[in-house]
Scaffold this motif. Structure first.
Motif, short mmCIF file in Angstrom:
data_model
loop_
_atom_site.label_atom_id
_atom_site.label_comp_id
_atom_site.label_asym_id
_atom_site.label_seq_id
_atom_site.Cartn_x
_atom_site.Cartn_y
_atom_site.Cartn_z
N UNK A 228 0.99 -1.09 0.04
CA UNK A 228 0.05 0.01 -0.08
C UNK A 228 0.89 1.14 -0.07
N UNK A 229 0.62 2.13 -0.96
CA UNK A 229 1.33 3.50 -0.95
C UNK A 229 0.24 4.47 -0.55
N UNK A 230 0.40 4.98 0.61
CA UNK A 230 -0.42 5.86 1.43
C UNK A 230 -0.48 7.13 0.68
N UNK A 231 0.34 7.36 -0.38
CA UNK A 231 0.18 8.65 -1.08
C UNK A 231 -0.93 8.69 -2.02
N UNK A 232 -1.24 7.53 -2.34
CA UNK A 232 -2.39 7.22 -3.27
C UNK A 232 -3.72 7.79 -3.07
N UNK A 233 -4.46 8.03 -3.78
CA UNK A 233 -6.18 8.42 -3.37
C UNK A 233 -6.76 7.47 -2.63
N UNK A 234 -7.74 7.81 -1.47
CA UNK A 234 -8.26 6.97 -0.71
C UNK A 234 -9.06 5.88 -1.53
N UNK A 235 -9.78 6.56 -2.68
CA UNK A 235 -10.51 5.60 -3.40
C UNK A 235 -9.51 4.33 -4.02
N UNK A 236 -8.36 4.78 -4.37
CA UNK A 236 -7.47 3.54 -4.96
C UNK A 236 -6.94 2.75 -4.04
N UNK A 237 -6.96 3.35 -2.75
CA UNK A 237 -6.03 2.37 -1.73
C UNK A 237 -7.69 1.31 -1.16
N UNK A 238 -8.77 1.94 -0.99
CA UNK A 238 -9.71 1.14 -0.84
C UNK A 238 -10.30 0.09 -1.98
N UNK A 239 -9.81 0.43 -3.05
CA UNK A 239 -10.25 -0.79 -4.18
C UNK A 239 -9.19 -1.72 -4.00
N UNK A 240 -7.90 -1.30 -3.80
CA UNK A 240 -6.77 -2.19 -3.88
C UNK A 240 -6.77 -3.00 -2.71
N UNK A 241 -7.30 -2.59 -1.41
CA UNK A 241 -7.56 -3.37 -0.52
C UNK A 241 -8.58 -4.46 -0.68
N UNK A 242 -9.61 -4.16 -1.39
CA UNK A 242 -10.93 -5.05 -1.72
C UNK A 242 -10.35 -5.95 -2.26
N UNK A 243 -9.36 -5.61 -3.59
CA UNK A 243 -8.94 -6.39 -4.61
C UNK A 243 -8.21 -7.73 -4.14
N UNK A 244 -7.45 -7.56 -3.00
CA UNK A 244 -6.51 -8.33 -2.62
C UNK A 244 -6.94 -9.28 -1.32
N UNK A 245 -7.86 -8.77 -0.57
CA UNK A 245 -8.38 -9.15 0.64
C UNK A 245 -9.31 -10.51 0.37
N UNK A 246 -9.30 -11.24 1.37
CA UNK A 246 -8.61 -11.69 2.50
C UNK A 246 -7.29 -12.15 1.90
N UNK A 247 -7.01 -12.94 1.08
CA UNK A 247 -5.74 -13.31 0.68
C UNK A 247 -5.76 -13.15 -0.94
N UNK A 248 -4.40 -12.88 -1.27
CA UNK A 248 -3.10 -12.72 -0.59
C UNK A 248 -3.17 -11.55 0.51
N UNK A 249 -3.78 -10.73 0.47
CA UNK A 249 -3.90 -9.15 0.99
C UNK A 249 -3.01 -8.10 0.79
N UNK A 250 -3.44 -6.79 0.88
CA UNK A 250 -2.53 -5.84 0.85
C UNK A 250 -2.06 -5.20 2.14
N UNK A 251 -0.56 -4.95 2.20
CA UNK A 251 0.32 -5.04 3.00
C UNK A 251 0.70 -3.53 3.36
N UNK A 252 1.37 -3.29 4.58
CA UNK A 252 2.02 -2.06 5.03
C UNK A 252 2.76 -2.50 6.07
N UNK A 253 3.72 -1.40 6.43
CA UNK A 253 4.51 -1.71 7.68
C UNK A 253 4.06 -0.66 8.58
N UNK A 254 4.25 -1.43 9.90
CA UNK A 254 3.72 -0.68 11.24
C UNK A 254 4.99 -1.30 12.44
N UNK A 255 5.63 -0.27 12.55
CA UNK A 255 6.63 -0.54 13.82
C UNK A 255 7.54 -1.71 13.14
N UNK A 256 8.20 -1.63 11.95
CA UNK A 256 9.07 -2.64 11.38
C UNK A 256 8.34 -4.10 11.20
N UNK A 257 7.04 -3.99 11.10
CA UNK A 257 6.48 -5.44 11.04
C UNK A 257 5.36 -5.41 9.95
#
Length: 319
Positions: free
Chosen positions: A214-243
């Protein structure tokens, strides 16, 4: 013409409902053809395709040729004298000789409204581009990928709660039901074919490593669609506290983002985690930490104790 001799070809879960329906409705295949067992998981254990396991449970013989078009396999299938070959996400090219062996030819179940989204990832593509509807097309196999005459098509209106995993499952069930209707049409001599309009054809893109991040600089609609298109598997990922953290479900808020994309604005009790994007704030409803089950984003916070101003997509060394 009564159809008695069916050969079924499939590999992943998408193919299972069709095999099940055929068996339950009196069209139990003579043979199931699937891909060879492959190493899977961290320990790389040799694992059978899902369809192989189900076929054996249904007492359907299974073969797993490395090349379905080799002479030995062709001779074996020819001996069975099939009426019809049915494929569903088989994962291999069906050559002309094999397509011409059955009396009624070879057909394929495809989860899109052809000629839209030909290729291997039609459900991902449909959700990612924000389609309002999709469906199932059963068509006659030809040399060109997903381009054969259409024999049966049904439309499905995509719902807000649909994601890749849920939608694929629904379309697999719809395809299985459509398949039985089409077989009845074959038997009654009622099949009507429609030629695909090549000017309207679209091709799925091949998902690559970057698509899952996930590139959070993308528009919200793009990220929303990306998450739907990949969930639940394989899933769209981000990093949080190095995980790694998979984002499973989000909601658009319509509220303009005024801070750095990826910044956590606040955790909303019993609702989720509000994060800034390239244009509007996005509410994360469900997520999945590495090695754990899918959970409410708010519940994740109860353990993580997120502080406002922390950022997703940020690793040590990031600005």
């Amino acid at each position: 013409m009564k159809i008695n001799k069916i050969i079924f070809m499939g590999t992943p879960q998408f193919a299972v409902p069709a095999l099940q329906q055929l068996t339950e409705k009196g069209y139990k295949p003579l043979l199931c053809v699937t891909q060879p067992d492959k190493p899977q998981g961290r320990k790389r254990r040799l694992t059978a395709p899902v369809i192989k396991q189900r076929a054996l449970e249904l007492s359907i013989p299974v073969i797993q040729p490395e090349n379905i078009n080799d002479q030995e396999t062709l001779e074996f299938i020819k001996e069975l004298n099939p009426d019809l070959i049915i494929t569903a996400a088989y994962g291999g090219y069906i050559g002309r000789t094999l397509r011409k062996l059955p009396k009624l030819g070879a057909i394929n179940i495809h989860p899109s409204l052809l000629p839209l989204w030909r290729g291997a990832s039609p459900v991902n593509a449909s959700l990612w581009t924000g389609d309002q509807e999709t469906g199932v097309t059963i068509f006659r196999l030809v040399a060109k990928m997903d381009a054969g005459p259409m024999l049966y098509q049904s439309i499905y209106t995509i719902k807000e709660e649909d994601n890749y995993t849920k939608l694929l499952e629904k379309l697999a069930i719809a395809g299985a039901e459509d398949l039985i209707k089409l077989i009845h049409q074959f038997e009654n001599g009622e099949v009507k074919k429609r030629i695909q309009d090549e000017s309207k054809a679209t091709i799925c893109w091949k998902l690559n490593k970057e698509d899952f991040h996930i590139n959070w600089a993308e528009k919200a609609r793009y990220i929303y669609n990306q998450v739907r298109a990949l969930a639940e598997k394989p899933g769209a990922s981000t990093e949080f506290r190095n995980k790694q953290l998979k984002i499973i479900s989000t909601r658009l808020t319509g509220k303009k983002s005024n801070i750095t994309p990826g910044t956590i604005i606040e955790v909303i009790k019993s609702s989720g985690i509000l994060v800034a994007t390239g244009d509007e704030d996005l509410l994360i409803k469900y997520l999945q930490p590495a090695g754990k089950k899918i959970m409410y984003a708010y519940d994740f916070n109860l353990g993580a104790r997120i502080e406002n101003g922390e950022r997703f997509g940020e690793t040590n060394g990031s600005e």
